[in-house]
Design a protein around this motif. Structure first.
Motif, PDB file in Angstrom:
ATOM      1  N   UNK A  23      -4.796   8.261  -9.483  1.00 38.93           N
ATOM      2  CA  UNK A  23      -3.275   8.012  -9.232  1.00 38.93           C
ATOM      3  C   UNK A  23      -2.662   7.417 -10.532  1.00 38.93           C
ATOM      4  N   UNK A  24      -3.138   7.675 -11.810  1.00 43.24           N
ATOM      5  CA  UNK A  24      -2.727   6.953 -12.874  1.00 43.24           C
ATOM      6  C   UNK A  24      -1.211   6.958 -13.216  1.00 43.24           C
ATOM      7  N   UNK A  25      -0.570   8.231 -13.144  1.00 44.77           N
ATOM      8  CA  UNK A  25       0.697   8.393 -13.537  1.00 44.77           C
ATOM      9  C   UNK A  25       1.710   8.270 -12.275  1.00 44.77           C
ATOM     10  N   UNK A  26       1.171   8.318 -11.040  1.00 43.82           N
ATOM     11  CA  UNK A  26       1.792   7.985  -9.958  1.00 43.82           C
ATOM     12  C   UNK A  26       2.374   6.494 -10.009  1.00 43.82           C
ATOM     13  N   UNK A  75      -1.141  -0.945  -4.339  1.00 44.69           N
ATOM     14  CA  UNK A  75      -2.594  -0.587  -4.143  1.00 44.69           C
ATOM     15  C   UNK A  75      -2.652   0.506  -3.120  1.00 44.69           C
ATOM     16  N   UNK A  76      -3.762   1.309  -3.040  1.00 48.90           N
ATOM     17  CA  UNK A  76      -4.286   2.175  -2.137  1.00 48.90           C
ATOM     18  C   UNK A  76      -5.818   2.401  -2.115  1.00 48.90           C
ATOM     19  N   UNK A  77      -6.347   3.074  -1.069  1.00 46.70           N
ATOM     20  CA  UNK A  77      -7.683   3.583  -1.045  1.00 46.70           C
ATOM     21  C   UNK A  77      -7.543   5.227  -1.560  1.00 46.70           C
ATOM     22  N   UNK A  78      -7.602   5.454  -2.779  1.00 43.73           N
ATOM     23  CA  UNK A  78      -7.290   6.473  -3.328  1.00 43.73           C
ATOM     24  C   UNK A  78      -8.295   7.709  -3.339  1.00 43.73           C
ATOM     25  N   UNK A  80       0.848  -1.125   0.121  1.00 44.44           N
ATOM     26  CA  UNK A  80      -0.042   0.022  -0.041  1.00 44.44           C
ATOM     27  C   UNK A  80       0.852   1.327  -0.013  1.00 44.44           C
ATOM     28  N   UNK A  81       0.774   2.094  -1.106  1.00 46.25           N
ATOM     29  CA  UNK A  81       1.446   3.241  -1.209  1.00 46.25           C
ATOM     30  C   UNK A  81       0.689   4.509  -1.378  1.00 46.25           C
ATOM     31  N   UNK A  82       0.686   5.530  -0.524  1.00 44.86           N
ATOM     32  CA  UNK A  82      -0.227   6.557  -0.401  1.00 44.86           C
ATOM     33  C   UNK A  82       0.677   7.547  -1.584  1.00 44.86           C
ATOM     34  N   UNK A  83      -0.186   8.043  -2.451  1.00 43.93           N
ATOM     35  CA  UNK A  83       0.373   9.044  -3.623  1.00 43.93           C
ATOM     36  C   UNK A  83      -0.275  10.309  -3.334  1.00 43.93           C
TER      37      UNK A  83
END
Length: 362
Positions: free
Chosen positions: A225-228, A241-244, A186-189
């Protein structure tokens, strides 16, 4: 000069007299820690002293000279009756936030009642925050279930909406557990990004800096968060994944609003089959755990709705191509609760549009 000083002193004295007593203010901030919920009272014995936090469910009703009945609702939405022999509930109104202290006792049962119910013989009650609306107006809000935007917090006190929030939290936890079990990270962008010409219209955030030409500079809130996530794949993060949180400046629809949360994921060194398998297992597992009615349904080879799980515990979800969806239903997300409502090509019956003879009727 002396007369003016005397007037000022009288004014100060009068204003000080309007302040509540120090003990009354202090009492609001001295919370009892030995509190219980109404559900926890079932494990206690009658005659035990208890402390409850909650809201006044309805205006207390006086039934005798020294007897008032009231209802208290706790944070779980459960309700218990308060019996007041000391006129402590006098002046209380709907949605007052209170802390009640009393003796637990068995409620007198009617002839047709089997289960034991409890009530609280009130000994003390503290108003932590008084309601600032008239009782009649508060009752109208509750009966109609329609609250003005400025009283949204009152609507969220409703047990129905409390359950929604708790269920949403539980579903988020389950989704995270599912992706974690598949070794996702899980990564927060960031939410602030450079404005891009494609996609939906964006919300712009002005900044205090200026561009080289003197014009103000702006950030854009992220549509997704497409580009990220593409940068993460290039950076060696194989499963992300992330809850964006996403923001799109578009017209409101039944399934769209300016900001929303989506489950965003990406996989490196994987094809479409790998991605769909992860999605199938996650959706099926979450649905079967939290659906109150039944498990997730899918279509079989005959187009009949069947459970998605096979006898051996594996998941098999019917896959429909874009061409099949558009040809049979005219939309890329058909409502398969009625799978037989399909578009039928009448070209073989030589039926064509009366406006355009080359256009086949459906």
């Amino acid at each position: 000069m002396l007369a003016r000083s005397r007037v000022c002193l009288q004014t100060i004295t009068r204003r000080l007299a309007d302040f509540p007593e120090a003990n009354a203010i202090k009492k609001k901030f001295l919370f009892r820690k030995d509190t219980s919920t109404i559900k926890q009272l079932k494990g206690l014995s009658s005659g035990q002293k208890i402390v409850l936090n909650g809201w006044i469910e309805q205006k207390p009703k006086r039934v005798g000279k020294n007897l008032i009945f009231g209802l208290l609702r706790d944070s779980n939405g459960d309700i218990i009756q308060l019996v007041d022999n000391k006129s402590l509930l006098k002046g209380f109104t709907l949605e007052d936030v209170v802390q009640a202290v009393g003796i637990l006792s068995l409620k007198r049962k009617l002839s047709n009642e089997d289960a034991d119910e409890y009530e609280v013989q009130l000994e003390d009650i503290t108003v932590l925050n008084a309601s600032n609306k008239k009782p009649a107006q508060m009752q109208d809000f509750k009966l109609s279930a329609i609250y003005p935007p400025e009283f949204r917090y009152l609507q969220l006190r409703n047990p129905k909406y409390q359950d929604f929030l708790k269920k949403r939290s539980s579903i988020s936890k389950e989704i995270r557990n599912s992706f974690n079990n598949f070794d996702f990270t899980e990564v927060e962008t960031p939410m602030l990004f450079k404005a891009t010409p494609e996609g939906a219209r964006e919300f712009l955030v002005p900044t205090r800096t200026k561009r080289s030409d003197g014009k103000p500079s702006f950030y854009a809130l992220d549509q997704s968060p497409q580009q990220y996530k593409q940068l993460l794949m290039a950076s060696g993060v194989n499963k992300y994944y992330q809850m964006a949180r996403c923001f799109r400046d578009e017209d409101l629809r039944a399934d769209r609003q300016p900001e929303f949360t989506q489950v965003d994921m990406e996989m490196a060194f994987a094809n479409s089959e790998d991605v769909m398998k992860i999605i199938e297992k996650t959706v099926s597992g979450v649905w079967s755990k939290f659906s109150k009615k039944r498990g997730l349904l899918t279509l079989d080879s005959k187009g009949t709705l069947v459970p998605d799980e096979k006898g051996n515990g594996t998941v098999s979800i019917f896959r429909m191509t874009y061409e099949q969806a558009m040809t049979s239903y005219g939309i890329d997300k058909p409502d398969l609760r009625a799978p037989d409502l399909k578009i039928i090509n009448l070209g073989e019956f030589n039926a064509f549009s009366h406006l355009n003879k080359k256009f086949t009727r459906f």
